[in-house]
Scaffold this motif. Structure first.
Motif, PDB file in Angstrom:
ATOM      1  N   VAL A 153       0.874  -1.171   0.000  1.00  0.00           N
ATOM      2  CA  VAL A 153       0.000   0.000   0.000  1.00  0.00           C
ATOM      3  C   VAL A 153       0.913   1.222   0.000  1.00  0.00           C
ATOM      4  O   VAL A 153       1.781   1.359   0.863  1.00  0.00           O
ATOM      5  N   LEU A 154       0.733   2.093  -0.994  1.00  0.00           N
ATOM      6  CA  LEU A 154       1.616   3.234  -1.204  1.00  0.00           C
ATOM      7  C   LEU A 154       0.849   4.546  -1.134  1.00  0.00           C
ATOM      8  O   LEU A 154      -0.272   4.647  -1.639  1.00  0.00           O
ATOM      9  N   LEU A 155       1.471   5.555  -0.525  1.00  0.00           N
ATOM     10  CA  LEU A 155       0.949   6.916  -0.548  1.00  0.00           C
ATOM     11  C   LEU A 155       1.737   7.697  -1.579  1.00  0.00           C
ATOM     12  O   LEU A 155       2.958   7.549  -1.679  1.00  0.00           O
ATOM     13  N   LEU A 156       1.028   8.548  -2.324  1.00  0.00           N
ATOM     14  CA  LEU A 156       1.670   9.359  -3.348  1.00  0.00           C
ATOM     15  C   LEU A 156       1.697  10.819  -2.886  1.00  0.00           C
ATOM     16  O   LEU A 156       0.731  11.322  -2.306  1.00  0.00           O
ATOM     17  N   ASN A 157       2.803  11.482  -3.137  1.00  0.00           N
ATOM     18  CA  ASN A 157       2.965  12.869  -2.725  1.00  0.00           C
ATOM     19  C   ASN A 157       2.124  13.811  -3.592  1.00  0.00           C
ATOM     20  O   ASN A 157       1.906  13.568  -4.774  1.00  0.00           O
ATOM     21  N   ASP A 158       1.635  14.864  -2.960  1.00  0.00           N
ATOM     22  CA  ASP A 158       1.025  15.979  -3.683  1.00  0.00           C
ATOM     23  C   ASP A 158       1.425  17.256  -2.946  1.00  0.00           C
ATOM     24  O   ASP A 158       1.938  17.201  -1.836  1.00  0.00           O
ATOM     25  N   ASP A 159       1.191  18.391  -3.566  1.00  0.00           N
ATOM     26  CA  ASP A 159       1.622  19.659  -2.970  1.00  0.00           C
ATOM     27  C   ASP A 159       0.545  20.323  -2.132  1.00  0.00           C
ATOM     28  O   ASP A 159       0.726  21.464  -1.701  1.00  0.00           O
ATOM     29  N   TYR A 160      -0.563  19.642  -1.869  1.00  0.00           N
ATOM     30  CA  TYR A 160      -1.682  20.294  -1.205  1.00  0.00           C
ATOM     31  C   TYR A 160      -2.106  19.648   0.113  1.00  0.00           C
ATOM     32  O   TYR A 160      -2.600  20.347   0.986  1.00  0.00           O
ATOM     33  N   THR A 161      -1.971  18.344   0.248  1.00  0.00           N
ATOM     34  CA  THR A 161      -2.399  17.663   1.469  1.00  0.00           C
ATOM     35  C   THR A 161      -1.455  18.028   2.610  1.00  0.00           C
ATOM     36  O   THR A 161      -0.239  17.858   2.492  1.00  0.00           O
ATOM     37  N   PRO A 162      -1.996  18.512   3.733  1.00  0.00           N
ATOM     38  CA  PRO A 162      -1.136  18.877   4.866  1.00  0.00           C
ATOM     39  C   PRO A 162      -0.394  17.665   5.427  1.00  0.00           C
ATOM     40  O   PRO A 162      -0.929  16.550   5.494  1.00  0.00           O
ATOM     41  N   MET A 163       0.846  17.891   5.825  1.00  0.00           N
ATOM     42  CA  MET A 163       1.672  16.815   6.374  1.00  0.00           C
ATOM     43  C   MET A 163       1.028  16.214   7.622  1.00  0.00           C
ATOM     44  O   MET A 163       1.087  15.001   7.828  1.00  0.00           O
ATOM     45  N   GLU A 164       0.411  17.041   8.446  1.00  0.00           N
ATOM     46  CA  GLU A 164      -0.220  16.545   9.673  1.00  0.00           C
ATOM     47  C   GLU A 164      -1.381  15.600   9.360  1.00  0.00           C
ATOM     48  O   GLU A 164      -1.608  14.626  10.073  1.00  0.00           O
ATOM     49  N   PHE A 165      -2.094  15.852   8.265  1.00  0.00           N
ATOM     50  CA  PHE A 165      -3.181  14.961   7.851  1.00  0.00           C
ATOM     51  C   PHE A 165      -2.607  13.603   7.451  1.00  0.00           C
ATOM     52  O   PHE A 165      -3.158  12.556   7.813  1.00  0.00           O
ATOM     53  N   VAL A 166      -1.511  13.599   6.721  1.00  0.00           N
ATOM     54  CA  VAL A 166      -0.873  12.344   6.290  1.00  0.00           C
ATOM     55  C   VAL A 166      -0.406  11.558   7.510  1.00  0.00           C
ATOM     56  O   VAL A 166      -0.603  10.342   7.596  1.00  0.00           O
ATOM     57  N   VAL A 221      -8.262   5.305   3.301  1.00  0.00           N
ATOM     58  CA  VAL A 221      -7.441   6.502   3.075  1.00  0.00           C
ATOM     59  C   VAL A 221      -8.132   7.425   2.081  1.00  0.00           C
ATOM     60  O   VAL A 221      -8.248   8.639   2.317  1.00  0.00           O
ATOM     61  N   MET A 222      -8.579   6.882   0.966  1.00  0.00           N
ATOM     62  CA  MET A 222      -9.200   7.701  -0.074  1.00  0.00           C
ATOM     63  C   MET A 222     -10.491   8.354   0.437  1.00  0.00           C
ATOM     64  O   MET A 222     -10.754   9.527   0.146  1.00  0.00           O
ATOM     65  N   ASP A 223     -11.287   7.615   1.198  1.00  0.00           N
ATOM     66  CA  ASP A 223     -12.526   8.173   1.757  1.00  0.00           C
ATOM     67  C   ASP A 223     -12.216   9.323   2.722  1.00  0.00           C
ATOM     68  O   ASP A 223     -12.870  10.370   2.674  1.00  0.00           O
ATOM     69  N   ALA A 224     -11.240   9.132   3.594  1.00  0.00           N
ATOM     70  CA  ALA A 224     -10.867  10.175   4.559  1.00  0.00           C
ATOM     71  C   ALA A 224     -10.341  11.412   3.831  1.00  0.00           C
ATOM     72  O   ALA A 224     -10.672  12.546   4.199  1.00  0.00           O
ATOM     73  N   LEU A 283      -5.034  13.695  -1.629  1.00  0.00           N
ATOM     74  CA  LEU A 283      -4.137  12.586  -1.309  1.00  0.00           C
ATOM     75  C   LEU A 283      -4.516  11.330  -2.094  1.00  0.00           C
ATOM     76  O   LEU A 283      -5.693  10.976  -2.174  1.00  0.00           O
ATOM     77  N   GLN A 284      -3.523  10.676  -2.657  1.00  0.00           N
ATOM     78  CA  GLN A 284      -3.738   9.443  -3.422  1.00  0.00           C
ATOM     79  C   GLN A 284      -3.072   8.272  -2.700  1.00  0.00           C
ATOM     80  O   GLN A 284      -1.938   8.395  -2.213  1.00  0.00           O
ATOM     81  N   CYS A 285      -3.766   7.153  -2.676  1.00  0.00           N
ATOM     82  CA  CYS A 285      -3.248   5.927  -2.072  1.00  0.00           C
ATOM     83  C   CYS A 285      -3.523   4.807  -3.069  1.00  0.00           C
ATOM     84  O   CYS A 285      -4.643   4.686  -3.583  1.00  0.00           O
ATOM     85  N   VAL A 286      -2.507   3.996  -3.352  1.00  0.00           N
ATOM     86  CA  VAL A 286      -2.650   2.902  -4.306  1.00  0.00           C
ATOM     87  C   VAL A 286      -2.063   1.633  -3.724  1.00  0.00           C
ATOM     88  O   VAL A 286      -1.354   1.667  -2.712  1.00  0.00           O
ATOM     89  N   MET A 287      -2.340   0.529  -4.395  1.00  0.00           N
ATOM     90  CA  MET A 287      -1.741  -0.743  -3.992  1.00  0.00           C
ATOM     91  C   MET A 287      -1.139  -1.402  -5.224  1.00  0.00           C
ATOM     92  O   MET A 287      -1.624  -1.214  -6.335  1.00  0.00           O
ATOM     93  N   GLU A 288      -0.061  -2.146  -4.989  1.00  0.00           N
ATOM     94  CA  GLU A 288       0.569  -2.881  -6.084  1.00  0.00           C
ATOM     95  C   GLU A 288       1.014  -4.229  -5.556  1.00  0.00           C
ATOM     96  O   GLU A 288       1.397  -4.372  -4.393  1.00  0.00           O
ATOM     97  N   LYS A 289       0.977  -5.226  -6.426  1.00  0.00           N
ATOM     98  CA  LYS A 289       1.374  -6.568  -6.048  1.00  0.00           C
ATOM     99  C   LYS A 289       2.873  -6.586  -5.741  1.00  0.00           C
ATOM    100  O   LYS A 289       3.660  -5.983  -6.450  1.00  0.00           O
TER     101      LYS A 289
END
Length: 118
Positions: free
Chosen positions: A42-55, A100-103, A111-117
């Motif tokens: 499960v991976l989180l992807l960076n963006d320039d808008y989501t606050p660090m405290e939220f992550v 994560v996506m719902d929150a 914020l984007q969250c993805v999964m990869e095998k």
């Protein structure tokens, strides 16, 4: 008065249930080999808008990370563009991505969250 129970209805093997070789009439079952489930990162992807405290809060609440570990992962995501939150079986990974996506949507963050095998 005793009731008669036919031999085919009795629950288990008894001394009288052995064949000529002394073997009981009970067959042993062999368990089929089970394959380990595939694991997913499960991976989180960076963006320039989501606050660090939220992550950090997401990592603590959804992934059960300590404050220190959540901060470390958040900084890794911020600096590298992507970071691993954990490795799970498919259903668990899928559920965590959804949480994560719902929150993020509820709080109006991109914020984007993805999964990869794995």
């Amino acid at each position: 008065m005793q009731s008669f129970v036919p031999p085919a209805v009795r629950a288990g093997p008894e001394d009288g249930d052995r064949d000529a070789d002394g073997q009981s009439g009970v067959a042993t079952k062999t368990r089929p080999k089970t394959k380990k489930p595939s694991l997913y990162r499960v991976l989180l992807l960076n963006d320039d808008y989501t606050p660090m405290e939220f992550v950090v809060a997401i990592l603590e609440q959804v992934f059960n990370k300590s404050r220190e570990e959540a901060t470390r992962i958040m900084l890794h995501v911020h600096n590298q563009g992507v970071g691993e939150c954990g490795v799970y079986p498919f259903e668990v990974a899928e559920t965590k991505v959804t949480h994560v996506m719902d929150a993020a949507r509820r709080n109006q963050h991109p914020l984007q969250c993805v999964m990869e095998k794995q």
